[in-house]
Write an enzyme that holds these catalytic residues in place. Structure first.
Site, mmCIF file in Angstrom:
data_model
loop_
_atom_site.group_PDB
_atom_site.id
_atom_site.type_symbol
_atom_site.label_atom_id
_atom_site.label_comp_id
_atom_site.label_asym_id
_atom_site.label_seq_id
_atom_site.Cartn_x
_atom_site.Cartn_y
_atom_site.Cartn_z
ATOM 1 N N TRP A 322 -8.010 -4.363 0.293
ATOM 2 C CA TRP A 322 -6.558 -4.364 0.493
ATOM 3 C C TRP A 322 -5.906 -3.215 -0.257
ATOM 4 C CZ3 TRP A 322 -2.651 -4.865 -3.175
ATOM 5 C CH2 TRP A 322 -1.359 -5.000 -2.664
ATOM 6 N N HIS A 323 -6.438 -2.874 -1.426
ATOM 7 C CA HIS A 323 -5.825 -1.822 -2.220
ATOM 8 C C HIS A 323 -5.986 -0.438 -1.601
ATOM 9 C CE1 HIS A 323 -5.570 -4.820 -5.486
ATOM 10 N NE2 HIS A 323 -4.650 -4.019 -6.000
ATOM 11 N N GLY A 324 -6.998 -0.233 -0.822
ATOM 12 C CA GLY A 324 -7.161 1.088 -0.238
ATOM 13 C C GLY A 324 -8.307 1.145 0.743
ATOM 14 N N PHE A 457 -0.425 1.655 -1.333
ATOM 15 C CA PHE A 457 -1.156 0.479 -0.878
ATOM 16 C C PHE A 457 -0.311 -0.391 0.050
ATOM 17 C CE2 PHE A 457 -2.808 1.048 -5.365
ATOM 18 C CZ PHE A 457 -3.777 1.940 -4.964
#
Length: 457
Positions: A322-324, A457
């Site tokens: 999810w962060h990247g 993000f």
């Protein structure tokens, strides 16, 4: 527009506050439509072409919710959640999955330069929280204006905190400036805004100058000296905290100015004595989202120890993704999932650890895994790790002053929320915050502003 920009501080914010006060005073029934309108103006300032995406996302999800309430067809909710995730995947992960597909011999998946809409991960998760709770019978029906404001409220639309509908919807019905504590809320909101600005400008942005050149050199293929590696690793450990917690302080402060209390997102995470404790203190609203809507949905701790460990690992790995859109983020999340699972086994075995040792091991692990989070490739991360071990060029030149200040504030000092809410109503405190604001504004005018890290993000 950035919270730490002149256009926001001297343009959008004063106009928004004045118009909100006038409407609240003379036409309170216009308050929520006004806040929704201001939120779209704020979001559209970045790129007006993304306004239709946000508006369509809100409208479609609201229509699905109304249809579910009217018909009771439970299939509508998973279809809507799947559609939200599909839109997120197209904008954020298309090229990532194309790269993975191209690892298979004979496949040649195309690449497309698709602009990433700011805040898409955050407003997608807000949709998911509401729709999931609606299906479970926990969430009520809301009209389009209130739902639009829940999704798009400008202090939190770009980078959180992730707010549950139950935490904010009832506040929309209040008359915030008629409350007996209205003046106190405004004052503490201004103080939080100034604290967040100071953390971002005086600490976070200064650490960026320690961190960015080293990681850029690693990405360019250069070997990293030991001092540079430790400078960059420690620097980023505190940079990301002050950058993101500074943004959160500003978001919470801004929301208070408009009569809304948002949930806290940080609680001195670098004082944690275990990794489980760290995730109770770091990005707290994301942690509870992952727990309540992913980990528990996978079975949590209800289906045996093996399933609990597997669910933890899968949850944190997906949290990393999810962060990247990169394998370094996946590896970062997987590492946290593996160690969280090891912590479960440790506690199940009845083991314990002195708090000082738990703190040291937790801080070291979090710091070292931040290298994966910051590096743009495994090759760059390996060069930094080699530098940390002294396997790079000789030399231990180390810029430490900003790091020492950041460490003292992060580990010893109180959180901004605690600090602000313990301040008594004294004139000298107001003067001190006014002076601090002037200093921040001079710094903002003197240097180029860094964007907030979590905006990507």
């Amino acid at each position: 527009m950035l919270f730490n920009s002149f256009i926001f501080l001297f343009g959008f914010l004063p106009v928004a506050l004045l118009s909100h006060w006038l409407v609240e005073r003379f036409r309170p029934d216009w308050r929520l439509p006004l806040l929704a309108f201001l939120s779209f103006i704020f979001y559209g300032y970045w790129d007006w072409r993304f306004i239709p995406l946000l508006a369509l996302s809100i409208l479609v999800n609201w229509i699905v919710a109304q249809s579910f309430i009217r018909t009771g067809r439970s299939i509508l909710i998973p279809l809507a959640i799947g559609a939200n995730l599909a839109v997120l995947a197209v904008f954020k992960y298309f090229n990532f999955f194309a790269d993975l597909a191209n690892l298979i011999p004979g496949l040649h998946a195309p690449h497309y330069d698709i602009a990433l809409p700011l805040g898409i991960s955050f407003f997608t998760f807000h949709h998911i929280m509401y729709l999931t709770d609606l299906k479970a019978g926990k969430a009520p029906r809301y009209d389009l204006v209130r739902y639009s404001l829940y999704i798009g409220f400008f202090p939190q639309v770009l980078a959180g905190p992730l707010v549950r509908w139950s935490e904010i919807m009832h506040q929309f019905e209040e008359r915030p400036y008629l409350r007996p504590d209205a003046a106190e809320r405004v004052a503490r909101g201004l103080m939080l805004l100034v604290c967040g600005l100071a953390k971002k400008v005086f600490i976070g942005d200064q650490l960026a100058e320690y961190v960015n050149p080293v990681f850029q050199a690693a990405e360019a293929g250069k070997a990293i000296a030991m001092g540079e590696a430790w400078q960059a690793t420690l620097g980023f450990t505190f940079q990301i905290y002050f950058d993101f917690s500074g943004y959160t302080d500003m978001a919470l402060g801004l929301a208070l100015l408009f009569g809304i209390v948002l949930p806290q997102n940080f609680d001195a995470p670098y004082r944690s004595v275990s990794l489980q404790d760290f995730w109770r203190r770091w990005h707290m609203t994301l942690s509870r989202f992952l727990r309540d809507y992913l980990y528990i949905a996978m079975g949590g701790n209800r289906k045996g120890l093996a399933m609990q460990v597997a669910a933890l690992f899968a949850t944190m790995t997906l949290g990393g993704l999810w962060h990247g859109a990169g394998l370094t983020f996946v590896a970062w999340g997987a590492a946290h999932g593996a160690v969280l699972g090891a912590g479960v086994l440790w506690r199940k075995a009845g083991r314990s650890m002195p708090s000082w040792l738990g703190w040291g091991l937790t801080f070291a692990f979090v710091m070292l895994t931040w290298v994966l989070f910051r590096a743009t490739s495994f090759e760059a991360a390996i060069r930094v790790y080699e530098g940390l071990l002294g396997l790079g060029p000789q030399g231990f030149a180390f810029k430490w002053r900003a790091i020492a200040l950041a460490a003292a504030v992060a580990v010893i000092g109180p959180t901004a929320w605690t600090f602000v809410h313990k301040m008594p109503p004294q004139r000298w405190i107001a003067v001190a915050f006014a002076v601090l604001l002037v200093m921040v504004l001079f710094k903002v005018g003197d240097d180029a502003n860094y964007e907030f890290i979590y905006f990507q993000f």
